[in-house]
Design a protein around this motif. Structure first.
Motif, PDB file in Angstrom:
ATOM      1  N   ALA A 257      37.631  38.527  50.942  1.00  0.00           N
ATOM      2  CA  ALA A 257      38.138  38.306  52.301  1.00  0.00           C
ATOM      3  C   ALA A 257      37.935  36.863  52.735  1.00  0.00           C
ATOM      4  O   ALA A 257      38.838  36.238  53.315  1.00  0.00           O
ATOM      5  CB  ALA A 257      37.443  39.255  53.272  1.00  0.00           C
ATOM      6  N   VAL A 332      43.623  39.108  54.233  1.00  0.00           N
ATOM      7  CA  VAL A 332      42.197  39.352  54.015  1.00  0.00           C
ATOM      8  C   VAL A 332      41.982  40.625  53.190  1.00  0.00           C
ATOM      9  O   VAL A 332      41.349  40.579  52.130  1.00  0.00           O
ATOM     10  CB  VAL A 332      41.440  39.402  55.360  1.00  0.00           C
ATOM     11  CG1 VAL A 332      40.013  39.888  55.130  1.00  0.00           C
ATOM     12  CG2 VAL A 332      41.427  38.033  56.011  1.00  0.00           C
ATOM     13  N   ALA A 336      41.172  40.687  49.001  1.00  0.00           N
ATOM     14  CA  ALA A 336      39.935  41.393  48.680  1.00  0.00           C
ATOM     15  C   ALA A 336      40.210  42.581  47.757  1.00  0.00           C
ATOM     16  O   ALA A 336      39.529  42.774  46.741  1.00  0.00           O
ATOM     17  CB  ALA A 336      39.255  41.867  49.970  1.00  0.00           C
TER      18      ALA A 336
END
Length: 357
Positions: A257, A332, A336
């Motif tokens: 992230a 994000v 991730a």
């Protein structure tokens, strides 16, 4: 007699030299072995892990990806999308569930090979850079620095993006078209063929230059920040986040992230310019593509600098960050999920992960 002895010795010397060279060549050829089945299978598993990671991560955030592109290129005379929540509600109300995932099939068809090539290229580039770095420093225990990881990530991003760029172009166009568009691309191959026939082969690489420039900080920072942050956490073990040399899935998600946030913020203006250049020359885009503030006709750009200049002149600097909010919300979890999925799949398939081993 003396001259015959000299000639004889020279002949013998020449024969000996030839024999020695032949022996060396034979030894060298024996040392060069064809890639084993295990090595080939390992490469295939690595590519598969990267492809699965890309497909899973993009599908998870497909609605936000579509909204981002619509915000980047929407016509200033007919504002339909004013923000993340309002934009998603509008798509749901006017196009339903299918509208939320429009273009995702094309996106996955692009991102699966893109992600596979990107992750594989990063590992191979990292190994090559690390070998060269150790040779130059004379330190066999040297590890990749953040700057070297940035270079490896940039190489991987450029290779992967260039290999799949035409797919990205048609994905963008399919994503922004609606049921009311005067002409419809019926799918990936129809879009590729239509662009090729109507606009020429060069049109398939519109916006390639800002993409190359943008992918260097974006992909480069993603890999550099993610790997460096993981190494730092393993070495320092703050707050007990690392157990031995392993990080939990949640910690890896956090690293991804942070990496995604930094990379996309730095490269975002180039992504906007790339997307607008991709729409240029599309005769049916007038209802979607941004205009010059005076007419509904989409602007034509002569190049990247011209696109920057016209965008800032007609809409201000803020236009370079249109769609940043939904992109931030999207990128994000997307980055991730991609990193963690890649590592999990590689562990399941039994592929060695560490670059420095």
């Amino acid at each position: 007699m003396a001259s015959e002895d000299v000639v004889g010795k020279r002949s013998e010397s020449a024969v000996t030299t030839i024999v020695n060279l032949a022996e060396e060549a034979k030894m060298a050829s024996e040392g060069v072995k064809a890639p084993s089945h295990a090595a080939i299978f390992s490469v295939c598993k690595s590519l598969a892990a990267g492809g699965i990671a890309g497909g899973v991560s993009r599908t998870a955030v497909a609605p936000l990806e579509r909204l981002k592109i619509l915000l980047q290129v929407q016509n200033s005379h007919s504002i339909k999308y004013n923000g993340t929540v309002q934009g998603l509600k509008y798509i749901w109300r006017t196009e339903g569930l299918r509208g939320m995932f429009k273009g995702n099939g094309t996106n996955c068809a692009r991102i699966v090979p893109n992600s596979a090539v990107k992750f594989f290229s990063y590992e191979e580039a990292s190994k090559g850079i690390l070998w060269f770095y150790r040779q130059q420093t004379g330190n066999e225990d040297a590890e990749l620095t953040p700057l070297l990881r940035l270079g490896a990530g940039a190489c991987a991003g450029i290779i992967a993006m260039s290999a799949t760029y035409p797919m990205d172009l048609v994905r963008g166009r399919i994503t922004v078209q609606t049921d009311k568009s005067p002409s419809q691309y019926r799918g990936i191959f129809h879009a590729l063929r239509t662009v090729f026939v109507e606009e020429g082969p060069r049109a398939l690489y519109k916006g390639w230059l800002p993409s190359v420039i943008g992918v260097i900080p974006y992909v480069g920072l993603n890999f550099a920040v993610y790997e460096s942050l993981k190494d730092w956490l393993v070495k320092t073990r703050p707050f007990g986040l690392a157990q031995d040399t392993e990080l939990s899935v949640m910690t890896k998600l956090g690293c991804g992230a942070v990496a995604g946030t930094i990379g996309q913020t730095v490269a975002y203006p180039l992504d906007v310019i790339r997307r607008r250049m991709q729409m240029g020359g599309w005769k049916n885009a007038a209802s979607v593509v941004i205009g010059d503030g005076k007419s509904n006709t989409p602007i034509e750009y002569s190049g990247m600098i011209d696109a920057f200049r016209k965008t800032v002149r007609h809409e201000g600097v803020g236009a370079l960050y249109k769609g940043l909010v939904p992109n931030s919300v999207k990128v994000v979890p997307s980055i991730a999920i991609a990193f963690v999925t890649y590592e999990v799949i590689k562990d399941i398939l039994g592929v060695e992960m560490r670059i420095s081993d």
